[in-house]
Scaffold this motif. Structure first.
Motif, PDB file in Angstrom:
ATOM      1  N   ALA A 117      41.092  53.637  30.677  1.00  0.00           N
ATOM      2  CA  ALA A 117      40.842  52.442  29.871  1.00  0.00           C
ATOM      3  C   ALA A 117      39.925  51.487  30.620  1.00  0.00           C
ATOM      4  CB  ALA A 117      42.159  51.744  29.536  1.00  0.00           C
ATOM      5  N   GLU A 166      37.503  51.214  25.626  1.00  0.00           N
ATOM      6  CA  GLU A 166      38.840  51.746  25.899  1.00  0.00           C
ATOM      7  C   GLU A 166      39.236  52.815  24.879  1.00  0.00           C
ATOM      8  OE1 GLU A 166      41.785  48.820  26.856  1.00  0.00           O
ATOM      9  OE2 GLU A 166      40.401  47.641  28.065  1.00  0.00           O
ATOM     10  N   PRO A 181      45.834  47.881  27.100  1.00  0.00           N
ATOM     11  CA  PRO A 181      44.983  49.067  27.256  1.00  0.00           C
ATOM     12  C   PRO A 181      45.644  50.345  26.736  1.00  0.00           C
ATOM     13  CG  PRO A 181      44.875  47.720  29.236  1.00  0.00           C
ATOM     14  CD  PRO A 181      45.939  47.109  28.357  1.00  0.00           C
TER      15      PRO A 181
END
Lengths: 394, 394
Positions: B23, B41, B280
């Motif tokens: 990420a 991400e 994330p």
């Protein structure tokens, strides 16, 4: 129902909420009666777990949160630890670690033989008595602000060695149980990997960061250096776990490495919320694993009492003896600090059960011993730390 | 191996590490080329997921982390939102929410009929086009510092209504698919529960905290008010999920309630690390669910293009039309902000597949549409926000 990602996830949210709320109710009650908060959290786990209310079952998702709890706990401890401080106590810590493994193992093995257990079972009982759960002791030391004391440094140094030796012993135990013997080559590989990893990270990692102190500021993805440090922590924890060490050893080393960077103080402030969020899952999870129903008959209770006494006496005696050059008070603190078996004893029992050499009764007894040593130490350690000694906490 | 809680947990640590690292690599690359970080991400998730490298599989543990990611994201958004600000945009937000549900649903249903699908399948296609993933839009608005703008408030208010209506429509769709009809009583109960929950928390909760502003300081278990607030967030998220709303609606309301207390600012600082850690997982998880292999033939790709265009046009058109009293620039921002379907479209597709009325091709198309609307909006929204308008962000 519809938009809750999935029914499973909706239920996990309820479990996470229940665990966190119960932990903090237990924490609150114990703080109000002047007892260690983590004991309140473990007891909260027993109350909401299968033994009593049955609100929450231990499952793999909660186990992951528990593991991250102890990972962030030891990361935090590492942040407050300098390699040089560990080096200063190196000699004593090495003796505490070595003797603190040898004596409980010998005691457990001998007890197994006296009880008429097989060789493999006796080896497992010995292995179960070996490994200290440094997470519990660290939490008590943190709560009392005693992490900077010489005794605390000695415990941390000893715990790293303890974990390596315990891992080797467990590998031996599994070998004996499965093949009736030990594969020296594979155990040699395990030792070399573990020692190499610890030495490389502790010596190399701290040196790299000391020379490049703003390394955690380099990425643009984060305004603060927190996330790069957390990624390092998870990476080293995962690596440690993959080579058979405790994940927390990796997390502790990561904390020590990060502490060499220029903004150790900012790190502590930023990690604090993660440290507040995750560790309660660790303490409650220990409570969730208790099965009070296993202790229905007098024989099992008697065995539990005996094994717990043995676990306490051998570990405390060995560590105290090895640390007595530090003065009586600090030797007592070190001795007590090494006693909790916590999650580690439970894991060893589980491995023994899987290998077929630890039966249901002995499994319950080892788990019970792990919990009892964990619950007994925080109040004792708190009292010992309040005794003035040669090396009072800073 | 031995002391890594269990082999499963050791592997989960590796997965968590891999996801977080990927990420942040995606984030870093996209920041450096001046593109929205969350797109980086999501793409990182596609790269490490089953479609390409196959390093990480989406599983329930990662799904829980993803869910907590969007929960903490919306908690954060709630912290920056005042009820009074939502009230100010109430009329427009209600129109945006209502029209933004009706038009895409009608469009999806009609498209299903034109394509010759069954009534149940057409209803599902309509339902899948309805629900906005406000998590994605919130993240873009946060990244650009535009959360305090009137357009952002309108999107948030509309999203709450959108979620309630979408939940009702999905309940209708499931009813049609399973019993061939709709149980009006149970749908009435669902509506009453959902509206009652939102009204009670938004009106009652904020009033309680406004009158008792140090309520989050009351417990002794925490030195900071963070943990009591996080417990409230998890509790409301879990409750919302249990009654069939999105968990994030509960988290958003919890944030708004907490924001009424006296130290909103401290909260934001303290929640920041949780907000850095969890979201994330949400973005990467969306990428992990992509199956590029489903789009092998021209027919599916054509269908995907059509459905995505329809999803874009109906939602943007309806929201823009409803918001045009705000001026052209803000109406465009609101219209774009409502377009991403993100995880919600994927969930609807999954429910339809389970109910047996969404086949493999349509499932892949709906998932693809959800991802494409999610990837397309951040750059467009960023450009629209940079256009000066009547209500420029504060």
């Amino acid at each position: 129902m519809p938009f809750a990602a999935s029914a499973g996830v909706a239920d996990v949210l309820v479990a996470l909420f229940t665990v966190l709320l119960a932990a903090k109710v237990g924490d609150e009650l114990f703080k109000r009666i002047g007892q260690p908060a983590l004991v309140g959290e473990i007891l909260a786990g027993i109350v909401i777990g299968p033994s009593l209310l049955g609100l929450v079952e231990p499952d793999e998702t909660l186990e992951v949160f528990a593991e991250l709890g102890v990972v962030f706990l030891l990361f935090w401890v590492g942040l407050e630890t300098r390699l040089s401080e560990l080096r200063d106590v190196g000699g004593v810590a090495a003796r505490v670690g070595a003797l603190g493994v040898a004596v409980p193992f010998a005691g457990g093995y001998a007890a197994g033989q006296v009880l008429g257990e097989s060789g493999a079972t006796s080896v497992f009982l010995g292995a179960a008595l070996v490994a200290t759960s440094v997470g519990i002791t660290s939490a008590v030391l943190l709560e009392l602000g005693a992490l900077a004391s010489t005794a605390a440094r000695t415990i941390l140094g000893a715990a790293v060695l303890d974990d390596i030796l315990a891992m080797v012993l467990l590998a031996v135990a599994v070998g004996v149980a499965q093949q009736g013997g030990v594969d020296l080559t594979s155990i040699g590989v395990v030792i070399v990997l573990a020692v190499g990893f610890v030495a490389f990270v502790a010596l190399g990692g701290t040196r790299i960061v000391a020379r490049w102190p703003d390394v955690f500021h380099a990425p643009k993805f984060s305004e603060s250096p927190l996330l790069p440090a957390v990624i390092l922590c998870l990476g080293l924890a995962a690596f440690a776990a993959q080579i058979g060490l405790a994940a927390i050893i990796g997390a502790f080393l990561a904390g020590m490495v990060v502490a060499e960077s220029k903004d150790q103080h900012d790190f502590e402030e930023e990690v604090a919320p993660l440290y507040a969020f995750f560790p309660p899952f660790f303490f409650v999870y220990i409570g969730l694993e208790v099965d009070l129903g296993s202790f229905g008959d007098a024989g099992t209770i008697l065995l539990l009492a005996g094994v717990t006494a043995l676990a306490f006496a051998t570990k405390f005696g060995a560590a105290w003896f090895a640390a007595r050059s530090m003065g009586e008070r600090d030797a007592v603190v070190v001795g007590l600090g090494m006693v909790p078996r916590g999650e580690v004893g439970i894991i060893v029992a589980g491995i023994g059960a899987t290998a077929g050499v630890v039966d249901d009764d002995l499994f319950a007894v080892i788990v019970g011993m792990s919990i009892l040593t964990t619950l007994a130490i925080p109040p004792l350690l708190r009292r010992a730390l309040k005794t003035p000694g040669r090396n009072a906490p800073a």
